[in-house]
Structure formats: structure tokens, C-alpha cells
Scaffold this motif. Sequence first.
Motif: not given
Length: 159
Positions: A20, A23-24, A27, A128-131, A133-134
Motif C-alpha cells: 500500500f 497510495q496517494q 492515512m 481497489s487497494q484503497e477500499k 485498506q479502508q
Amino acid sequence: MMKRKIFATAIMSLFAVVVFAQQQMPMPQQQEVSTDYSDEEIETFVEANLDVTKVQQEAEKKAMGIIEENDLELERFNEIVAIQQGQSDEEASPEEMEAFNAAAQEIMANNQETQSKMIAALDKHDISQEKYQQIMMAYQQDEEFRKKVDTVVQAKSNG
């Protein structure tokens, strides 16, 4: 067994950071997490997580083999990690450091393959990687949400 679990956690944390790292948006640790996910999103997360966990377990097994191939015991490898991180006053011999460095380099070389497999697992489940991770953060930080996800996990493992 506890030391193995600590090692697994350390290695997997490392893998998670690698996976991850792209990620842009960073967090923050204590960020307010959303737990507003549909049952379908939770189910997709659980299915993807099962595949990601398999990849992580394969990577752990491979890493442990690499450590043994370099003539180190897992316990000693963990101790040297602690020395490297300044968490131990112990010392390692030059031979141990040479074996440790060789093992660590080999493990790091395998991270890229593991990263690709983890991303492929997420892609396979169209998350997605973002989802991912969230949802993972929500799972780790919110007890009620964790119970909801665990219920889905339980239903999947019984079905």
C-alpha cells in the motif's frame, strides 16, 4: 509459537506497507474511519482477504525457509531484528550478521513477488487497494464493525 506470530506480524506488516506504499493519500493512525459499507462490499473484502491471507502465509513460509537456509533459527533472526531496530542491547556476531543480512535481502527480494500476488488477489475480487485498506482500518479500529465482518467470515467458513 508466540515468537512465530510476532515474526509473522512483523513480516506481514512489512508486506502491507509495501503493497500500500503507492497510495496517494497517507492515512493518519487515528483518522476517523468509515464503517458505512454494504453487505456486498464486506463480503467482497472477506473473500479478497482470504486470498491475501493465503499469499501472506506462503510468503511467511518462504521467509522462514530462507532464514533456515541461512543457518539462523527463527528466534535468533527475531533477536537480530530487535538489535537492528535498537530494541535490544544484545549483540550479534559478524557471522550472524552476515547470515541475517543475506536472509533479509532474500526476503526483501521476494516482497515484490508477494506484492504482485496480493494486488492480483484484490483485482480478482474487483476491490481497489484503497477500499481494501479502508475496510481493513475500519475492521482494526471499530469493534462493532469487526463483529459484523467476523459474522461474514464465520458464515463463509461454515458454508
